[in-house]
Design an enzyme around this catalytic site. Structure first.
Site, PDB file in Angstrom:
ATOM      1  N   HIS A   9     -55.997 -45.313 -39.039  1.00 54.29           N
ATOM      2  CA  HIS A   9     -55.756 -44.496 -37.756  1.00 54.29           C
ATOM      3  C   HIS A   9     -55.815 -45.482 -36.556  1.00 54.29           C
ATOM      4  O   HIS A   9     -56.026 -45.060 -35.321  1.00 54.29           O
ATOM      5  CB  HIS A   9     -57.199 -43.488 -37.300  1.00 54.29           C
ATOM      6  CG  HIS A   9     -57.018 -42.414 -38.073  1.00 54.29           C
ATOM      7  ND1 HIS A   9     -58.064 -41.281 -38.055  1.00 54.29           N
ATOM      8  CD2 HIS A   9     -56.334 -41.986 -39.457  1.00 54.29           C
ATOM      9  CE1 HIS A   9     -57.758 -40.129 -38.840  1.00 54.29           C
ATOM     10  NE2 HIS A   9     -56.949 -40.521 -39.677  1.00 54.29           N
ATOM     11  N   HIS A  56     -50.978 -35.407 -47.453  1.00 54.51           N
ATOM     12  CA  HIS A  56     -50.488 -35.019 -46.196  1.00 54.51           C
ATOM     13  C   HIS A  56     -49.436 -35.909 -45.661  1.00 54.51           C
ATOM     14  O   HIS A  56     -49.546 -37.173 -45.861  1.00 54.51           O
ATOM     15  CB  HIS A  56     -51.754 -34.582 -45.491  1.00 54.51           C
ATOM     16  CG  HIS A  56     -52.493 -35.682 -44.946  1.00 54.51           C
ATOM     17  ND1 HIS A  56     -52.170 -36.583 -43.758  1.00 54.51           N
ATOM     18  CD2 HIS A  56     -53.535 -36.657 -45.328  1.00 54.51           C
ATOM     19  CE1 HIS A  56     -53.008 -37.506 -43.712  1.00 54.51           C
ATOM     20  NE2 HIS A  56     -53.656 -37.441 -44.600  1.00 54.51           N
ATOM     21  N   GLU A 115     -55.739 -39.630 -50.786  1.00 60.61           N
ATOM     22  CA  GLU A 115     -56.044 -39.732 -49.393  1.00 60.61           C
ATOM     23  C   GLU A 115     -56.088 -41.436 -48.961  1.00 60.61           C
ATOM     24  O   GLU A 115     -55.931 -42.026 -50.006  1.00 60.61           O
ATOM     25  CB  GLU A 115     -57.356 -39.098 -48.843  1.00 60.61           C
ATOM     26  CG  GLU A 115     -57.090 -37.643 -48.118  1.00 60.61           C
ATOM     27  CD  GLU A 115     -56.670 -38.144 -46.665  1.00 60.61           C
ATOM     28  OE1 GLU A 115     -56.352 -39.262 -46.335  1.00 60.61           O
ATOM     29  OE2 GLU A 115     -56.555 -37.031 -45.964  1.00 60.61           O
ATOM     30  N   GLU A 135     -53.006 -32.276 -42.125  1.00 58.48           N
ATOM     31  CA  GLU A 135     -54.552 -32.472 -42.495  1.00 58.48           C
ATOM     32  C   GLU A 135     -55.348 -33.046 -41.226  1.00 58.48           C
ATOM     33  O   GLU A 135     -56.663 -32.689 -41.304  1.00 58.48           O
ATOM     34  CB  GLU A 135     -54.161 -33.540 -43.501  1.00 58.48           C
ATOM     35  CG  GLU A 135     -55.529 -33.690 -44.229  1.00 58.48           C
ATOM     36  CD  GLU A 135     -56.434 -34.764 -43.719  1.00 58.48           C
ATOM     37  OE1 GLU A 135     -57.590 -35.098 -44.278  1.00 58.48           O
ATOM     38  OE2 GLU A 135     -55.938 -35.763 -42.782  1.00 58.48           O
ATOM     39  N   GLU A 136     -54.680 -33.947 -40.471  1.00 58.84           N
ATOM     40  CA  GLU A 136     -55.312 -34.369 -39.446  1.00 58.84           C
ATOM     41  C   GLU A 136     -55.771 -33.216 -38.388  1.00 58.84           C
ATOM     42  O   GLU A 136     -56.926 -33.634 -37.698  1.00 58.84           O
ATOM     43  CB  GLU A 136     -54.644 -35.522 -38.616  1.00 58.84           C
ATOM     44  CG  GLU A 136     -53.952 -36.253 -39.446  1.00 58.84           C
ATOM     45  CD  GLU A 136     -54.945 -37.438 -39.768  1.00 58.84           C
ATOM     46  OE1 GLU A 136     -56.179 -37.436 -39.902  1.00 58.84           O
ATOM     47  OE2 GLU A 136     -54.674 -38.268 -40.962  1.00 58.84           O
TER      48      GLU A 136
END
Length: 414
Positions: free
Chosen positions: A186, A39, A112, A85-86
């Site tokens: 993140h 992603h 990922e 994706e998030e």
């Protein structure tokens, strides 16, 4: 979808994916294909260099290498640059529900990142065992562990693996994730400068080998073909047992083999009372031996519990003296000195307070790990090899120790 035990209902529109298909000039539109997914969206406030700019970079470089190396894939390879994706995996969901190529996908590789690099860890594999078998046979820098599959369900997070292999379809595949450097995950520190050197190169070499292996595999089938083959040939849908050794090589064995070898410690433990009571085997001696082993097992189980509780209490007390509660997260060496000594204290404390014979302590620990291995096996989980190897290592160590003692006794003067 269910997420963290809550039902979540989502509607979406105008999300964008970028899809690319590489195939030979004689390939047909409905031919079984391999999907490589990554992603390009990232959380608000995060540059997303690792999560998941590294995935996009790996996919672009892999596609360039495929085109320029002259290698023609036997089956088509679909690159899905996933745009959402998030947001609860909406990009992969949209591809599976709306794109014409989704019905041709016979296997997938999802890449990922939950950290800034390191060796890629195969966190999930399936359905069935052939994706993990292909990984074990072809990955240049293997890092895979079937325990991760057991643990992933309790982690508060998800990947597109869920959409491809569980929720929407039952496509066989791999979930490969960067796991080191999780303190950047993140956050605003997920930048190019913090990517671990060499990580993307190692990932790329693994991916190229995997793409070649998957596209050459006779198991790469469309959904209808997979169903027919499973019915007609009775394909085993159980996950295998696998783990790597320092990313040098992998050990892989199917579940039916694990049922045999993982039963060995239990069989040995059940025969132990007879062995320890030999040659004076009576009901009273057997009962006393079994009672001593049960005490040793309970004592070791209590020690294992304290090995978890004491470090947790130590960490709680530490908060009274410092405001930097998580500084160990960025410095693993601090984690060692903070938690490992406290854990050893908790593990050894019952043995110091309630002294049993050395024989009871040893066989009690061996019996505990044997029974945990049995519980793993009965639950259908894949992580029983850990306690299996612990129990068999204990047995091997005791055997070597007994031989060494005998040799020292023979060499000593009368």
């Amino acid at each position: 979808m269910m997420f963290l035990r809550h039902r979540v209902t989502l509607g979406y529109r105008n999300h964008k994916n970028i899809v690319m298909r590489i195939s030979s000039n004689v390939s047909e539109e409905d031919e079984p294909s391999l999907l490589v997914n990554g992603h390009f969206d990232s959380p608000l406030g995060s540059p997303g260099a690792a999560d998941c700019g590294s995935c996009v970079a790996s996919m672009l470089e892999l596609s360039r290498l495929m085109l320029e190396s002259g290698w023609i894939p036997p089956r088509p390879v679909i690159f899905l640059f996933n745009g959402a994706e998030e947001l609860f995996l909406l990009g992969s969901h949209g591809f599976m529900k709306t794109h014409k190529w989704s019905s041709t996908v016979g296997a997938f590789i999802n890449i990922e990142a939950s950290g800034s690099g390191g060796a890629d860890l195969v966190c999930q594999s399936g359905p069935g065992s052939w994706p993990s078998r292909i990984y074990a046979q072809t990955a240049k820098y293997p890092m895979a562990n079937s325990v991760a599959q057991d643990m992933f369900g309790i982690i508060p997070g998800d990947t597109d693996y869920r959409i491809f292999a569980e929720d929407v379809a039952k496509i066989p595949g791999l979930d490969i994730i960067f796991v080191l450097g999780g303190y950047f995950y993140h956050t605003s520190y997920d930048t190019l400068e913090n990517l671990l050197p060499g990580s993307i190169q190692a990932r790329g070499e693994n991916l190229f080998n995997l793409v070649k292996a998957f596209t050459n595999s006779p198991m790469l089938l469309k959904e209808s073909e997979r169903s027919n083959k499973a019915v007609n040939e009775g394909i085993d849908d159980l996950r295998a047992i696998f783990f790597d050794y320092l990313t040098w090589f992998m050990i892989f064995y199917p579940r039916d083999v694990s049922l045999i070898i993982h039963s060995l410690p239990v069989a040995i433990f059940l025969l132990t009372p007879l062995f320890l009571s030999f040659p004076n085997i009576t009901m009273i001696s057997l009962f006393r031996t079994v009672l001593d082993l049960a005490r040793g097992m309970l004592l070791h189980a209590f020690g294992v519990i304290l090995a978890i509780v004491v470090p947790a209490m130590t960490a709680g007390l530490r908060l009274l003296f410092t405001k930097n509660a998580m500084n160990w997260f960025a410095h693993p060496c601090l984690a060692f000195f903070m938690f490992v000594p406290a854990s050893l204290v908790g593990l050894l404390l019952p043995r110091i307070i309630w002294g049993l014979s050395e024989q009871s302590h040893f066989w009690g620990a061996f019996g505990l790990y044997s029974l945990v291995t049995l519980a793993y096996m009965l639950a259908g989980l894949s992580g029983g090899f850990l306690t299996f190897f612990i129990s068999m290592s204990l047995l091997l160590g005791r055997f070597i120790s007994s031989i060494s003692r005998k040799q020292l006794g023979q060499q000593s003067p009368k």
